[in-house]
Design a protein around this motif. Structure first.
Motif, PDB file in Angstrom:
ATOM      1  N   ILE A  25       1.596  10.179   0.012  1.00  0.00           N
ATOM      2  CA  ILE A  25       1.596  10.020  -1.447  1.00  0.00           C
ATOM      3  C   ILE A  25       1.526   8.544  -1.811  1.00  0.00           C
ATOM      4  O   ILE A  25       2.442   7.771  -1.513  1.00  0.00           O
ATOM      5  N   SER A  26       0.426   8.154  -2.460  1.00  0.00           N
ATOM      6  CA  SER A  26       0.234   6.776  -2.941  1.00  0.00           C
ATOM      7  C   SER A  26       0.571   5.755  -1.867  1.00  0.00           C
ATOM      8  O   SER A  26       1.343   4.834  -2.094  1.00  0.00           O
ATOM      9  N   GLY A  27      -0.012   5.942  -0.712  1.00  0.00           N
ATOM     10  CA  GLY A  27       0.347   5.107   0.419  1.00  0.00           C
ATOM     11  C   GLY A  27      -0.416   3.809   0.529  1.00  0.00           C
ATOM     12  O   GLY A  27      -1.448   3.592  -0.099  1.00  0.00           O
ATOM     13  N   LEU A  28       0.162   2.939   1.335  1.00  0.00           N
ATOM     14  CA  LEU A  28      -0.521   1.739   1.791  1.00  0.00           C
ATOM     15  C   LEU A  28      -0.926   2.025   3.225  1.00  0.00           C
ATOM     16  O   LEU A  28      -0.080   2.172   4.095  1.00  0.00           O
ATOM     17  N   TYR A  29      -2.211   2.118   3.446  1.00  0.00           N
ATOM     18  CA  TYR A  29      -2.730   2.512   4.746  1.00  0.00           C
ATOM     19  C   TYR A  29      -3.396   1.353   5.478  1.00  0.00           C
ATOM     20  O   TYR A  29      -3.798   1.501   6.620  1.00  0.00           O
ATOM     21  N   ASP A  30      -3.497   0.221   4.812  1.00  0.00           N
ATOM     22  CA  ASP A  30      -4.065  -0.995   5.389  1.00  0.00           C
ATOM     23  C   ASP A  30      -3.154  -2.142   4.966  1.00  0.00           C
ATOM     24  O   ASP A  30      -3.103  -2.502   3.781  1.00  0.00           O
ATOM     25  N   LEU A  31      -2.408  -2.707   5.917  1.00  0.00           N
ATOM     26  CA  LEU A  31      -1.425  -3.743   5.589  1.00  0.00           C
ATOM     27  C   LEU A  31      -2.001  -5.158   5.570  1.00  0.00           C
ATOM     28  O   LEU A  31      -1.296  -6.098   5.219  1.00  0.00           O
ATOM     29  N   GLU A  32      -3.261  -5.310   5.906  1.00  0.00           N
ATOM     30  CA  GLU A  32      -3.853  -6.650   5.911  1.00  0.00           C
ATOM     31  C   GLU A  32      -3.783  -7.326   4.539  1.00  0.00           C
ATOM     32  O   GLU A  32      -3.421  -8.502   4.464  1.00  0.00           O
ATOM     33  N   PRO A  33      -4.077  -6.647   3.426  1.00  0.00           N
ATOM     34  CA  PRO A  33      -3.927  -7.309   2.128  1.00  0.00           C
ATOM     35  C   PRO A  33      -2.484  -7.752   1.848  1.00  0.00           C
ATOM     36  O   PRO A  33      -2.268  -8.781   1.205  1.00  0.00           O
ATOM     37  N   ILE A  34      -1.503  -6.993   2.336  1.00  0.00           N
ATOM     38  CA  ILE A  34      -0.095  -7.382   2.176  1.00  0.00           C
ATOM     39  C   ILE A  34       0.187  -8.642   2.989  1.00  0.00           C
ATOM     40  O   ILE A  34       0.881  -9.547   2.541  1.00  0.00           O
ATOM     41  N   ARG A  35      -0.370  -8.706   4.187  1.00  0.00           N
ATOM     42  CA  ARG A  35      -0.174  -9.876   5.053  1.00  0.00           C
ATOM     43  C   ARG A  35      -0.708 -11.144   4.395  1.00  0.00           C
ATOM     44  O   ARG A  35      -0.177 -12.235   4.600  1.00  0.00           O
ATOM     45  N   LEU A  39       3.953 -11.224  -0.581  1.00  0.00           N
ATOM     46  CA  LEU A  39       4.912 -10.281  -0.003  1.00  0.00           C
ATOM     47  C   LEU A  39       5.173 -10.561   1.476  1.00  0.00           C
ATOM     48  O   LEU A  39       6.229 -10.213   2.000  1.00  0.00           O
ATOM     49  N   ASN A  40       4.230 -11.178   2.127  1.00  0.00           N
ATOM     50  CA  ASN A  40       4.393 -11.447   3.553  1.00  0.00           C
ATOM     51  C   ASN A  40       5.426 -12.537   3.829  1.00  0.00           C
ATOM     52  O   ASN A  40       5.866 -12.681   4.962  1.00  0.00           O
ATOM     53  N   GLU A  41       5.847 -13.267   2.796  1.00  0.00           N
ATOM     54  CA  GLU A  41       6.931 -14.245   2.994  1.00  0.00           C
ATOM     55  C   GLU A  41       8.186 -13.529   3.483  1.00  0.00           C
ATOM     56  O   GLU A  41       8.922 -14.057   4.309  1.00  0.00           O
ATOM     57  N   ASP A  42       8.418 -12.317   2.988  1.00  0.00           N
ATOM     58  CA  ASP A  42       9.572 -11.531   3.426  1.00  0.00           C
ATOM     59  C   ASP A  42       9.250 -10.637   4.618  1.00  0.00           C
ATOM     60  O   ASP A  42      10.062 -10.474   5.517  1.00  0.00           O
ATOM     61  N   SER A  54      -1.045  -0.177  10.468  1.00  0.00           N
ATOM     62  CA  SER A  54      -1.959   0.288   9.422  1.00  0.00           C
ATOM     63  C   SER A  54      -2.666   1.557   9.887  1.00  0.00           C
ATOM     64  O   SER A  54      -3.510   1.503  10.784  1.00  0.00           O
ATOM     65  N   PRO A  55      -2.357   2.701   9.288  1.00  0.00           N
ATOM     66  CA  PRO A  55      -3.039   3.926   9.697  1.00  0.00           C
ATOM     67  C   PRO A  55      -4.559   3.814   9.643  1.00  0.00           C
ATOM     68  O   PRO A  55      -5.250   4.385  10.478  1.00  0.00           O
ATOM     69  N   MET A  56      -5.075   3.058   8.678  1.00  0.00           N
ATOM     70  CA  MET A  56      -6.527   2.936   8.548  1.00  0.00           C
ATOM     71  C   MET A  56      -7.154   2.283   9.786  1.00  0.00           C
ATOM     72  O   MET A  56      -8.321   2.493  10.076  1.00  0.00           O
ATOM     73  N   GLN A  57      -6.361   1.541  10.531  1.00  0.00           N
ATOM     74  CA  GLN A  57      -6.854   0.860  11.727  1.00  0.00           C
ATOM     75  C   GLN A  57      -6.593   1.650  13.005  1.00  0.00           C
ATOM     76  O   GLN A  57      -6.912   1.193  14.095  1.00  0.00           O
TER      77      GLN A  57
END
Length: 134
Positions: A25-35, A39-42, A54-57
């Motif tokens: 449900i409304s997932g993040l499946y690719d974490l590269e944009p977060i990196r 947000l990646n500071e934390d 990343s499930p997409m990968q």
């Protein structure tokens, strides 16, 4: 990620397809944009950990049905990621079904699970082969 797990690596006695279906449900499946954002500071994701998580990968190993509901009122990144996972995983088994739900956002979509008659609850029931209207 459960649908991209090599289950035999955990226990050779497990069935090859231990998951009958999934719903992200409304997932993040690719974490590269977060990196690549603040947000990646934390989170402190490296390129390797973002890819690994990343499930997409990942290669889809469980070929059961997958629902990807996403609020149509969410930001474009959520819609992109849901469609991206469906595209990536359609090469291995059944094409995941993206449900863009009008009038819902990242928070209100989860409230659909409180109502067994809601569009999302009915989609999950259908996926499970349940007919609760009788």
């Amino acid at each position: 990620m459960l649908m991209a797990t090599d289950w035999a690596a955990f226990d050779v006695g497990l069935p090859p397809q231990p998951i009958c279906g999934g719903c992200g449900i409304s997932g993040l499946y690719d974490l590269e944009p977060i990196r690549l954002c603040f947000l990646n500071e934390d989170l402190k994701l490296s390129k390797n950990t973002a890819r690994r998580n990343s499930p997409m990968q990942q290669r889809r190993t469980c070929l059961s049905s997958l629902l990807l509901p996403v609020g149509a009122s969410e930001g474009p990144e959520y819609l992109r990621q849901s469609n991206g996972l469906a595209d990536a995983w359609s090469r291995c088994g059944e094409t995941p079904k993206v449900l863009a739900m009008p009038g819902h956002n990242h928070f209100s979509i989860a409230a659909q699970l409180d109502d067994s008659e809601s569009e999302l609850s009915r989609a999950i029931q259908d996926q499970m082969g349940l007919n609760l209207s009788t």
